[in-house]
Motif scaffolding. Structure first.
Motif, mmCIF file in Angstrom:
data_model
loop_
_atom_site.group_PDB
_atom_site.id
_atom_site.type_symbol
_atom_site.label_atom_id
_atom_site.label_comp_id
_atom_site.label_asym_id
_atom_site.label_seq_id
_atom_site.Cartn_x
_atom_site.Cartn_y
_atom_site.Cartn_z
ATOM 1 N N VAL A 6 0.832 -1.207 0.000
ATOM 2 C CA VAL A 6 0.000 0.000 0.000
ATOM 3 C C VAL A 6 0.865 1.255 0.000
ATOM 4 C CG1 VAL A 6 -1.895 -1.168 1.192
ATOM 5 C CG2 VAL A 6 -0.221 0.112 2.541
ATOM 6 N N LEU A 28 -2.081 -0.563 -3.739
ATOM 7 C CA LEU A 28 -3.308 0.125 -3.378
ATOM 8 C C LEU A 28 -2.832 1.532 -2.993
ATOM 9 C CD1 LEU A 28 -6.284 -0.484 -2.921
ATOM 10 C CD2 LEU A 28 -5.696 -1.358 -0.660
ATOM 11 N N ASN A 51 -7.988 0.373 -7.556
ATOM 12 C CA ASN A 51 -6.987 0.460 -6.474
ATOM 13 C C ASN A 51 -6.517 1.875 -6.142
ATOM 14 O OD1 ASN A 51 -7.064 -2.352 -6.300
ATOM 15 N ND2 ASN A 51 -5.543 -2.535 -7.924
#
Ligand SMILES: [Zn+2]
Length: 242
Positions: A6, A28, A51
């Motif tokens: 992420v 993401l 995403n």
């Protein structure tokens, strides 16, 4: 598909179409904006790719050249599009001390919007950490991430006590005070970020560097990479209510 890594703070709108395609296929990303124009760009990219969590806002560095009416335009974007986050917003006394009063005026209005619409805030604080934390509390902000935190270590206790998060930037490789932050903050309150494509002392930041950051955090915390990756992913989900 579950995305492994992420990036809680990336200026995705500044990248080429190909790079956006590449990054959103493996990360993401909370995509931050710097002004009304880039906020619109971010929202357009988020409508085309998966995403992405689009964040709209006005960066402290841009406030000197941003008319006050642009706050109203940010409200329009928030009410018109599916926006969950304001960013990059905050206060900066180090790089733009000359606009600090105007920054505070904008920041408090943006925090009111965050409160009214129950938004997460993606925070830029430099030499203003205590004041920013105080304002977040004053405006009852539920979810916040202090991006690339380099403030006093003791304040981290108060930040996490409210339930806010700290994001770790790949600049830990060359910035000692950020390494100390990695060491100090509990994994429960950590997320990773790139702040790409910002160039920090020759380090061209980008999401590809996040894998290395996770590995480093795992070493420091003496945990395995998988575990660290998972906790960070869960933290990200909590911050952006996914
Ligand atoms: Zn940034």
């Amino acid at each position: 598909m579950k995305i492994a890594y992420v990036d809680s703070h990336c200026h995705l709108y500044e990248y080429s179409e190909n790079e956006v395609k590449e990054f959103t296929s493996c990360f993401l990303i909370a995509a931050v904006s710097d002004d009304v124009y880039s906020s619109l760009k971010t929202l357009t990219i988020a409508s085309k790719y998966n995403n992405i969590i689009p964040c709209v806002g006005i960066h402290p560095w841009e406030i000197g050249s941003t008319p006050r009416e642009h706050i109203g335009k940010i409200v329009d974007l928030v009410s018109k599009y599916e926006v969950k986050c304001l960013g990059e917003i905050g206060l900066d006394r180090r790089f733009v001390p000359e606009t600090i009063d105007r920054q505070r005026e904008f920041f408090t209005q943006l925090l009111q919007i965050a409160r009214d619409y129950d938004l997460t805030v993606n925070i830029h604080a430099v030499n203003t950490w205590t004041e920013v934390l105080g304002l977040l509390r004053k405006y009852d902000i539920e979810r916040a991430v202090f991006h690339w935190y380099t403030g006093p270590l003791e304040l981290i206790d108060e930040i996490v006590d409210v339930g806010y998060y700290i994001s770790i930037n790949p600049a830990y490789t060359i910035q000692e005070k950020h390494r100390k932050v990695v060491d100090y903050v509990d994994l429960e309150y950590i997320v990773t970020e790139s702040d790409g494509p910002y160039n920090y002392r020759g380090l061209k930041l980008n999401p590809r560097m996040i894998k290395g950051t996770v590995k480093y955090i795992a070493e420091i915390k003496d945990l395995n990479i998988e575990e660290v990756r998972n906790v960070i992913y869960e933290n990200f989900k909590k911050i952006f209510i996914l």
